[in-house]
Design an enzyme around this catalytic site. Structure first.
Site, short mmCIF file in Angstrom:
data_model
loop_
_atom_site.label_atom_id
_atom_site.label_comp_id
_atom_site.label_asym_id
_atom_site.label_seq_id
_atom_site.Cartn_x
_atom_site.Cartn_y
_atom_site.Cartn_z
N CYS A 59 -10.51 -22.05 -12.82
CA CYS A 59 -10.00 -23.11 -13.68
C CYS A 59 -10.70 -24.42 -13.30
CB CYS A 59 -8.49 -23.25 -13.51
SG CYS A 59 -7.77 -24.61 -14.46
N CYS A 62 -7.97 -26.96 -11.68
CA CYS A 62 -7.30 -26.78 -10.38
C CYS A 62 -7.99 -25.83 -9.42
CB CYS A 62 -5.86 -26.32 -10.59
SG CYS A 62 -5.70 -24.60 -11.14
N CYS A 77 -18.09 -13.58 -30.26
CA CYS A 77 -17.10 -14.50 -30.84
C CYS A 77 -17.50 -15.97 -30.73
CB CYS A 77 -15.72 -14.27 -30.21
SG CYS A 77 -15.58 -14.81 -28.49
N CYS A 107 -3.62 -21.65 -17.70
CA CYS A 107 -3.71 -21.43 -16.26
C CYS A 107 -2.30 -21.39 -15.69
CB CYS A 107 -4.51 -22.55 -15.61
SG CYS A 107 -4.58 -22.45 -13.81
N CYS A 110 -1.80 -24.65 -13.10
CA CYS A 110 -1.72 -26.05 -13.53
C CYS A 110 -1.33 -26.21 -14.99
CB CYS A 110 -3.04 -26.78 -13.26
SG CYS A 110 -4.43 -26.22 -14.26
N HIS A 113 -4.70 -25.54 -20.79
CA HIS A 113 -5.14 -24.67 -21.88
C HIS A 113 -6.52 -24.11 -21.56
CE1 HIS A 113 -5.98 -23.26 -25.96
NE2 HIS A 113 -7.13 -23.89 -25.88
N HIS A 116 -7.68 -18.36 -25.95
CA HIS A 116 -6.76 -17.42 -26.59
C HIS A 116 -7.13 -15.99 -26.21
CE1 HIS A 116 -6.31 -21.04 -29.06
NE2 HIS A 116 -5.07 -20.62 -29.23
N ASP A 120 -8.43 -7.00 -29.57
CA ASP A 120 -9.56 -6.28 -30.13
C ASP A 120 -10.72 -6.16 -29.13
OD1 ASP A 120 -10.45 -8.89 -30.06
OD2 ASP A 120 -10.89 -9.04 -32.19
N ARG A 128 -9.38 -9.21 -25.45
CA ARG A 128 -10.52 -10.13 -25.54
C ARG A 128 -10.01 -11.53 -25.25
NH1 ARG A 128 -12.44 -13.11 -30.13
NH2 ARG A 128 -11.17 -11.74 -31.43
N CYS A 130 -10.82 -15.04 -25.06
CA CYS A 130 -11.84 -16.00 -25.50
C CYS A 130 -11.52 -17.33 -24.83
CB CYS A 130 -11.80 -16.17 -27.01
SG CYS A 130 -12.61 -14.86 -27.89
#
Length: 141
Positions: A59, A62, A77, A107, A110, A113, A116, A120, A128, A130
């Protein structure tokens, strides 16, 4: 991370960081993605085509280990894709923004974001993940 090494943040201190402190620790783009749930443009991230054999992705906020390099694969993707996250390193929540129903990945340490996850992906998990490149740092073993 802009001014502070992510691995130097004590887990207990993460919850007490103010919005201003996060802004000081992260670049503008890192802040937009990690703290405001933004997304980098498709195929623009540093790790989209990065396929190392060894190492781990941490991350960027953090330093938590998120993904082992062995789980990364080319999904097409436009974002780095992984078929598995490290145990207990991420949390997921329903994301209904932008008129869609997706599973957001954050995460676990912390609450930043990351991206997603979709159902699939390849075996053995069928997942997956992403993940925004700017949300991670690669640590070569």
């Amino acid at each position: 991370m802009s001014d502070t090494d992510a691995t130097s943040i004590d887990a207990d201190d993460l919850e007490s960081l103010t919005d201003e402190e996060w802004r000081d620790r992260l670049s503008e783009e890192e802040y937009r993605v990690l703290r405001e749930s933004g997304t980098e443009a498709r195929f623009s991230g540093e790790y989209v085509d990065h396929l190392p054999e060894d190492g781990e992705y941490r991350c960027a906020a953090c330093g938590e280990v998120l993904f082992d390099a062995e789980t990364k694969y080319e999904s097409g993707c436009g974002w780095p894709a992984f078929y598995a996250a490290e145990a207990d390193s991420v949390t997921t929540t329903l994301d209904t923004s932008h008129g869609m129903r997706r599973t957001e990945v954050r995460c676990a340490s912390c609450d930043s974001h990351l991206g997603h996850v979709f159902d699939d992906g390849p075996e053995p998990t069928g997942k997956r993940f992403c993940i925004n490149s700017v949300a991670m740092e690669y640590d070569e073993e």
